[in-house]
Design a protein around this motif. Structure first.
Motif, PDB file in Angstrom:
ATOM      1  N   GLU A   1      13.393  28.270   9.516  1.00  0.00           N
ATOM      2  CA  GLU A   1      12.440  29.383   9.581  1.00  0.00           C
ATOM      3  C   GLU A   1      12.457  30.078  10.938  1.00  0.00           C
ATOM      4  O   GLU A   1      12.013  31.226  11.045  1.00  0.00           O
ATOM      5  CB  GLU A   1      11.030  28.881   9.272  1.00  0.00           C
ATOM      6  CG  GLU A   1      10.812  28.554   7.802  1.00  0.00           C
ATOM      7  CD  GLU A   1       9.409  28.045   7.515  1.00  0.00           C
ATOM      8  OE1 GLU A   1       8.744  27.585   8.474  1.00  0.00           O
ATOM      9  OE2 GLU A   1       8.984  28.102   6.353  1.00  0.00           O
TER      10      GLU A   1
ATOM     11  N   ARG B   1      19.514  30.658   2.685  1.00  0.00           N
ATOM     12  CA  ARG B   1      18.379  31.406   2.128  1.00  0.00           C
ATOM     13  C   ARG B   1      17.822  30.698   0.890  1.00  0.00           C
ATOM     14  O   ARG B   1      16.611  30.695   0.659  1.00  0.00           O
ATOM     15  CB  ARG B   1      18.803  32.838   1.799  1.00  0.00           C
ATOM     16  CG  ARG B   1      19.087  33.682   3.040  1.00  0.00           C
ATOM     17  CD  ARG B   1      19.128  35.164   2.716  1.00  0.00           C
ATOM     18  NE  ARG B   1      20.228  35.505   1.823  1.00  0.00           N
ATOM     19  CZ  ARG B   1      21.449  35.823   2.221  1.00  0.00           C
ATOM     20  NH1 ARG B   1      21.739  35.827   3.522  1.00  0.00           N
ATOM     21  NH2 ARG B   1      22.387  36.141   1.352  1.00  0.00           N
TER      22      ARG B   1
ATOM     23  N   GLU C   1       6.123  26.511  17.739  1.00  0.00           N
ATOM     24  CA  GLU C   1       4.970  26.250  16.875  1.00  0.00           C
ATOM     25  C   GLU C   1       3.652  26.284  17.636  1.00  0.00           C
ATOM     26  O   GLU C   1       2.609  26.618  17.064  1.00  0.00           O
ATOM     27  CB  GLU C   1       5.136  24.901  16.177  1.00  0.00           C
ATOM     28  CG  GLU C   1       4.226  24.702  14.986  1.00  0.00           C
ATOM     29  CD  GLU C   1       4.529  25.649  13.837  1.00  0.00           C
ATOM     30  OE1 GLU C   1       3.592  26.014  13.103  1.00  0.00           O
ATOM     31  OE2 GLU C   1       5.711  26.027  13.670  1.00  0.00           O
TER      32      GLU C   1
ATOM     33  N   VAL D   1      16.205  35.879   8.959  1.00  0.00           N
ATOM     34  CA  VAL D   1      16.790  35.794   7.620  1.00  0.00           C
ATOM     35  C   VAL D   1      18.149  36.486   7.588  1.00  0.00           C
ATOM     36  O   VAL D   1      19.077  36.044   6.890  1.00  0.00           O
ATOM     37  CB  VAL D   1      15.834  36.416   6.585  1.00  0.00           C
ATOM     38  CG1 VAL D   1      16.474  36.451   5.206  1.00  0.00           C
ATOM     39  CG2 VAL D   1      14.525  35.640   6.538  1.00  0.00           C
TER      40      VAL D   1
ATOM     41  N   ARG E   1      13.180  22.559   7.689  1.00  0.00           N
ATOM     42  CA  ARG E   1      12.536  23.827   7.323  1.00  0.00           C
ATOM     43  C   ARG E   1      12.072  24.576   8.572  1.00  0.00           C
ATOM     44  O   ARG E   1      12.275  25.798   8.680  1.00  0.00           O
ATOM     45  CB  ARG E   1      11.349  23.555   6.399  1.00  0.00           C
ATOM     46  CG  ARG E   1      10.539  24.801   6.075  1.00  0.00           C
ATOM     47  CD  ARG E   1       9.258  24.461   5.328  1.00  0.00           C
ATOM     48  NE  ARG E   1       8.448  25.643   5.103  1.00  0.00           N
ATOM     49  CZ  ARG E   1       7.241  25.634   4.547  1.00  0.00           C
ATOM     50  NH1 ARG E   1       6.697  24.483   4.157  1.00  0.00           N
ATOM     51  NH2 ARG E   1       6.563  26.759   4.387  1.00  0.00           N
TER      52      ARG E   1
ATOM     53  N   LEU F   1      15.773  27.965   2.217  1.00  0.00           N
ATOM     54  CA  LEU F   1      14.548  28.477   2.830  1.00  0.00           C
ATOM     55  C   LEU F   1      13.472  28.739   1.776  1.00  0.00           C
ATOM     56  O   LEU F   1      12.298  28.431   1.988  1.00  0.00           O
ATOM     57  CB  LEU F   1      14.855  29.760   3.597  1.00  0.00           C
ATOM     58  CG  LEU F   1      13.744  30.325   4.476  1.00  0.00           C
ATOM     59  CD1 LEU F   1      13.340  29.334   5.547  1.00  0.00           C
ATOM     60  CD2 LEU F   1      14.190  31.638   5.116  1.00  0.00           C
ATOM     61  N   ARG F   2      13.857  29.278   0.634  1.00  0.00           N
ATOM     62  CA  ARG F   2      12.837  29.550  -0.388  1.00  0.00           C
ATOM     63  C   ARG F   2      12.428  28.284  -1.137  1.00  0.00           C
ATOM     64  O   ARG F   2      11.336  28.221  -1.714  1.00  0.00           O
ATOM     65  CB  ARG F   2      13.323  30.621  -1.368  1.00  0.00           C
ATOM     66  CG  ARG F   2      14.322  30.181  -2.404  1.00  0.00           C
ATOM     67  CD  ARG F   2      14.500  31.238  -3.494  1.00  0.00           C
ATOM     68  NE  ARG F   2      15.482  30.852  -4.486  1.00  0.00           N
ATOM     69  CZ  ARG F   2      15.227  30.053  -5.520  1.00  0.00           C
ATOM     70  NH1 ARG F   2      14.018  29.544  -5.675  1.00  0.00           N
ATOM     71  NH2 ARG F   2      16.178  29.756  -6.386  1.00  0.00           N
TER      72      ARG F   2
ATOM     73  N   THR G   1       2.843  21.484  11.822  1.00  0.00           N
ATOM     74  CA  THR G   1       2.870  22.936  11.816  1.00  0.00           C
ATOM     75  C   THR G   1       1.449  23.478  11.921  1.00  0.00           C
ATOM     76  O   THR G   1       0.464  22.756  11.726  1.00  0.00           O
ATOM     77  CB  THR G   1       3.510  23.467  10.527  1.00  0.00           C
ATOM     78  OG1 THR G   1       2.682  23.092   9.409  1.00  0.00           O
ATOM     79  CG2 THR G   1       4.909  22.884  10.332  1.00  0.00           C
TER      80      THR G   1
END
Length: 644
Positions: free
Chosen positions: A432, A444, A144, A436, A428, A447-448, A93
């Motif tokens: 992402e 969700r 990315e 959302v 992830r 995701l967090r 990333t």
């Protein structure tokens, strides 16, 4: 490729590119008028990576000793200096690339902005070379590479103490240069006439056709004049692409029967033509070759397990292609590269020898999204009993990327088993990439939680435990229960979670009841205006700045004991705590519960927000508080070992 020009030897790895090497050497030696930032670009297959690799050989103090630098054009040879920072981008990333730079220069930064500030404050310039920007990111469809340019490379390019060289696709090269002062940046486009190297292409082809390079003995390989004539024709047709030269030569040498070197119509001018001409020379339909390569063009990661190829070719084609695939080695050979997962001994993987081949194959598909959809469905059908714990690692770790490009990812993100078993880095990245608003509640929650999973590289059992408690925090108790049904021996079961902010202390105790009974409770010190809390002052009187919530220690989150008097709660004595079988140790972002007898850690709880308070009951219920709220976890004692 060691021919010479103007009496100088060629770079043995590059075999040409004199103009580009001169520009790069001037940049490296900070020649007056040389730009501070160079963006190396060109069409896919133009040789950017090859050129940059050869240049970096001369920038490495040890490797350059193996090169004939004294025989080469001095204007193409950079001075001997400390090695530049060369952060890998493949599969990483944007944030990971930036932290590689920070690590190389031993920066103390803990936040992104601090990295640029520390670089700007250095006494002398630093040199950073970023190769293969187009290969950044664990998921192709997540974009990315563009994020890397916008969030990392542009800020680096704007930092006056940074001398930057990047290998980047053409549209992103323009974006990188935009806004930089005039003269501080140069775009070297290897497809433009001033940087192209037609003579180098001919030398490249001639060397590959030589028996000294293991080419078979054929009339146009053993005869120097015929070999040179064919190499010149290949170079002319290839335009500016070394990749097309390589594909043309490999196609000819792999199946020389029926090849007429005198007719240039049998030589490709593009990667797409290389595919089609090779198929026609072998008497195959070009579309058949493209179908065979389609799963590899759609594949993620390091390659596709070889045993999956026939299934996925059939999925894309919409018909059984297993017999065709079984006999396709010569047909697909020039375009495919085998490898092994996890080094020697891992399963055999197949991948395309260059991303440009994938671009050409994908461009020929009627509908890439539909092809990905069929591929994803075939991969899902290959999961035994729909149990992600039994899935092939490729399917488990990359199904999210396939469904992302197919537009189906949100529908997939309802299975706790996938969240637990899949590699969190590509999962992830895929999640992402979805808005959302399109994600369901469990996605969700994932995701967090994902930053914690990727930062700590949590193993599968710890991922399961962290997701279990995250689901409880978000009120998704059915998903927490589903995690427990996956068959792991989790270190805890989350009993309840209370979303109350501002908790400064927690204490476990018991509330006396009638006839000697007692209710285990947790006392939470909260701000005075917290609903349901009893205000207390410094002396225990009402009207103070803090308050106490009394919560059942083991009952669900709705069990607030609002009428309970905190003064009546009995706290464990020091002797009771010391005699408890479990102990608790704490850091800023971790808690450990350990067995006092064996000193073995039974549970290690980590968090993405610092712990503000924690307490452990004598019978093993851990109450913790963070900025997000409080929760209680029953620690699972390690099963006693038995012996006969």
């Amino acid at each position: 490729m060691t021919g010479s020009t103007d009496g100088y030897a060629q770079h043995p790895h590059i075999g040409g590119r004199t103009a580009a090497l001169r520009a790069l050497a001037a940049w490296r030696m900070e020649w007056p008028g040389a730009p501070r930032v160079i963006a190396l670009t060109g069409n896919p297959g133009s040789g950017r990576s090859h050129l940059l690799t050869g240049f970096l050989m001369m920038c490495d103090p040890e490797f350059r000793k193996r090169l004939p630098l004294d025989d080469m054009d001095p204007s193409t040879v950079p001075p001997e200096l400390p090695s530049p920072a060369v952060p890998s981008t493949a599969g990483l990333t944007a944030a990971q690339v930036l932290w590689l730079v920070a690590e190389h220069y031993n920066l103390a930064a803990t936040a992104v902005d601090d990295v640029y500030a520390e670089l700007a404050a250095l006494d002398q310039a630093v040199t950073i070379v970023v190769p293969d920007v187009d290969r950044a990111g664990p998921v192709r469809a997540a974009g990315e590479a563009a994020r890397l340019v916008r969030e990392v490379l542009k800020p680096l390019a704007a930092t006056e103490t940074v001398r930057l060289l990047v290998d980047v696709p053409r549209p992103l090269a323009v974006e990188l240069a935009d806004g930089l002062p005039y003269g501080s940046v140069q775009i070297i486009d290897l497809d433009e006439p001033q940087w192209a190297d037609p003579e180098g292409l001919v030398r490249h082809a001639e060397a590959a056709l030589s028996p000294q390079a293991a080419a078979p003995a054929l009339p146009f390989t053993v005869d120097p004049a015929a070999r040179h004539a064919l190499a010149a024709a290949i170079g002319r047709r290839a335009g500016t692409s070394p990749l097309v030269v390589e594909l043309a030569v490999d196609s000819i040498l792999m199946a020389p029967e029926g090849f007429g070197p005198a007719d240039e119509q049998y030589l490709p001018g593009s990667v797409g033509e290389a595919l089609d001409l090779h198929a026609r020379r072998l008497g195959a339909d070009p579309q058949t070759l493209r179908l065979i390569l389609a799963p590899l063009a759609l594949a993620e990661g390091d390659g596709l397990p070889v045993e999956m190829l026939a299934r996925l070719v059939g999925a894309v084609a919409g018909r059984d292609m297993s017999e065709t695939v079984a006999g396709a080695m010569t047909l697909a050979g020039p375009f495919v590269q085998p490898g092994q997962a996890d080094g020697d001994g891992g399963p055999t993987l197949l991948r395309l020898r260059h991303p440009a081949i994938g671009d050409a194959v994908r461009a020929g598909l009627p509908n890439v999204r539909a092809a990905q959809s069929r591929t994803a469905m075939a991969l899902l059908e290959a999961v035994p009993e729909q149990d992600w714990g039994k899935a092939d690692p490729y399917v488990r770790d990359h199904i999210a990327a396939h469904t992302l490009e197919a537009g189906l990812l949100p529908q997939l993100l309802t299975d706790p088993g996938l969240f637990v078993h899949a590699d969190p880095v590509p999962l992830r990245a895929a999640v992402e990439a979805v808005s959302v608003e399109a994600l369901g509640a469990p996605a969700r929650t994932y995701l967090r939680t994902a930053p914690l999973l990727t930062r700590t590289q949590a193993p599968t059992v710890l991922r399961a435990a962290l997701l279990e408690t995250a689901f409880v925090e978000d009120g998704l108790h059915e998903y927490a229960d589903a995690v427990h049904r996956l068959g792991f021996d989790l270190p805890w079961r989350t009993l309840w979670s209370l979303p109350v902010t501002g908790i400064s202390a927690v204490t476990v105790g018991s509330l006396p009841g009638p006839e000697g009974s007692a209710t285990p409770v947790a006392l939470l010190v909260v701000p005075a205006d917290t609903p349901g809390a009893r205000p207390v002052g410094a002396s225990g009187e009402a009207g103070g700045s803090s308050a106490v919530l009394v919560h059942s220690l083991t009952a669900p989150a709705t069990t607030l004991l609002g009428e309970a008097d905190p003064q009546q709660v009995r706290l464990p004595s020091e002797d009771e705590r010391a005699a408890a079988p479990l102990g608790l140790s704490r850091g800023a972002d971790y808690l450990r519960v350990w067995d006092r007898a064996s000193e073995e850690v039974l549970a290690a709880l980590i968090t993405d927000t610092p712990f503000t308070a924690a307490d452990l009951s004598p019978d093993g219920v851990l109450v913790v508080a963070t900025a997000r709220g409080a929760k209680a976890l029953r620690i699972r004692p390690r099963a006693a070992e038995t012996s006969s």
